[in-house]
Design an enzyme around this catalytic site. Structure first.
Site, PDB file in Angstrom:
ATOM      1  N   ASP A 100      57.963  29.376  78.257  1.00  0.00           N
ATOM      2  CA  ASP A 100      58.019  29.840  79.825  1.00  0.00           C
ATOM      3  C   ASP A 100      57.782  31.311  79.792  1.00  0.00           C
ATOM      4  O   ASP A 100      58.787  32.013  79.710  1.00  0.00           O
ATOM      5  CB  ASP A 100      59.175  29.401  80.357  1.00  0.00           C
ATOM      6  CG  ASP A 100      59.435  29.621  81.905  1.00  0.00           C
ATOM      7  OD1 ASP A 100      58.206  30.146  82.482  1.00  0.00           O
ATOM      8  OD2 ASP A 100      60.459  29.510  82.517  1.00  0.00           O
ATOM      9  N   ASP A 281      52.663  32.181  84.779  1.00  0.00           N
ATOM     10  CA  ASP A 281      53.676  31.451  84.653  1.00  0.00           C
ATOM     11  C   ASP A 281      53.536  29.878  83.835  1.00  0.00           C
ATOM     12  O   ASP A 281      53.108  29.297  84.599  1.00  0.00           O
ATOM     13  CB  ASP A 281      54.613  31.152  86.005  1.00  0.00           C
ATOM     14  CG  ASP A 281      55.877  30.526  85.520  1.00  0.00           C
ATOM     15  OD1 ASP A 281      56.378  30.397  84.464  1.00  0.00           O
ATOM     16  OD2 ASP A 281      56.575  30.408  86.909  1.00  0.00           O
TER      17      ASP A 281
END
Length: 390
Positions: A100, A281
């Site tokens: 992430d 992201d």
């Protein structure tokens, strides 16, 4: 005469240096994602709610209602119900983690997690190599209701054959049902900047920050795929994975994110010189943009409308979708229309992969966007590089 004080100081320094955790010098390495069937189906509005909560924005009422009304149900996995995780060794245990770039924590299910909450998961058991950080705790929560918290250890973590012997590992003592039901996902490995690590009272460094000095370059590159496992390259770029050259743009990391500004955008053949500031992201599924851009996109999709019961824009599953592109310097990054067809919500309707960023304050270039690009995350700038995937 020998200066015994100086000798003692030098000896202590040498011992400290020898004892300091280091990563072996390597040119670079790659880790492949693994496709696994989802154990649960969650409404796409839950993905949207999670993104709002991740960035501490108020979840819009209609999004929250759609996510809450649907909840989670067990489903038989199909070819469209896959997610992608990466194998990581934590201490003596191998876990499937999400990588992430929008967060900076490495947290995992553990032997401290109640057995009812870790059922079906692989989990971390602190062993002889683990050292608990006294007084250190961590806690995360998202807008979809998911949360986790616990203690912190230092332990050996290995990614793609490269190890760091004293990595902060956030061991879960409490995990909400949203994480528990996702039995193929055993935690998260954050790749944002260490300044936003949530460990208290002292934030900890990410795995990448700890190993980047051992790499030939302090970079990692991401090639996520549409309906297929992707790959992360650490320390180098792989020219076989992209076409043309890589275009770089500056990153503003003042908020701890890989934030950049695109110079303009296009929807099909219609273009705008209005800039878009957002973050890259890998931990957010959707592409979240300003309302004006979202509205303009779906104006070009026959039958598209905002459906409050679904918490976002939907359109007929048979609809043709225009491409969406952003301009970065001289480079145009294009998301094919088919990538924006995100999830079936029944009655012949599909939930769109482009949705509103209302209240977040910036755009989120999530997986819907990233799956079309080879993206280089360069800590030396910091900067981001973009090229079309091969």
């Amino acid at each position: 005469m020998v200066n015994t004080s100086l000798l003692a100081a030098l000896t202590a320094y040498a011992v400290a240096v020898a004892a300091a955790p280091t990563a072996p010098q390597v040119k670079g390495f790659s880790v492949n994602q693994v496709a696994v069937p989802k154990g649960v189906y969650r409404h796409p509005a839950a993905q949207l709610a999670k993104a709002y909560g991740k960035y501490h924005a108020t979840v819009p009422t209609q999004v929250a209602a759609a996510a809450a009304a649907t909840g989670s149900v067990t489903t038989n996995p199909t070819s469209n119900d896959e997610e992608y995780i990466t194998q990581v060794t934590v201490g003596d245990d191998t876990l499937g983690l999400d990588f992430d770039t929008g967060s900076a924590d490495l947290w995992v299910f553990s032997s401290q997690t109640p057995s009812s909450e870790r059922s079906g998961h692989d989990y971390y058991t602190p062993g002889s190599s683990a050292q608990k950080i006294d007084g250190a705790t961590w806690s995360i929560s998202y807008g979809d209701g998911s949360s986790a918290s616990g203690d912190v250890y230092k332990d050996k973590v290995t990614v793609g054959g490269v190890s760091y012997d004293s990595q902060a590992v956030e061991s879960a003592e409490k995990v909400s049902s949203e994480f528990t039901q996702d039995t193929e996902n055993d935690g998260l490995l954050g790749l944002a900047f260490s300044s936003i690590n949530t460990v208290q009272p002292t934030p900890q460094k990410t795995f990448f920050d700890n190993v980047k000095s051992s790499l030939s370059e302090p970079i990692f590159a991401v090639a996520l795929k549409h309906n297929a496992p992707g790959v992360y390259d650490f320390g180098y770029t792989d020219s076989s994975k992209y076409t043309g050259s890589i275009t770089y743009t500056d990153v503003d990391n003042s908020q701890g994110f890989w934030s950049f500004t695109a110079d303009g955008y296009s929807i099909g053949s219609d273009s705008s010189s209005d800039s878009i500031t957002g973050i890259a992201d890998t931990g957010t599924t959707l592409l979240l943009l300003d309302d004006s851009i979202v509205d303009a996109y779906y104006e070009q999709v026959n039958g598209a409308s905002y459906d409050s019961s679904q918490g976002g824009y939907v359109f007929p599953s048979s609809a043709s979708l225009p491409d969406f592109s952003v301009t970065i310097g001289d480079y145009t990054a294009t998301v094919p229309g088919e990538y924006i067809s995100f999830a079936d919500v029944g009655n012949g309707q599909t939930f769109g992969g482009i949705q509103s960023n209302s209240g977040i304050g910036f755009s989120i270039f999530g997986d819907v966007f990233l799956k079309s690009q080879y993206v280089v995350f360069d800590a030396s700038g910091p900067r981001l590089g973009f090229a079309a995937q091969a």
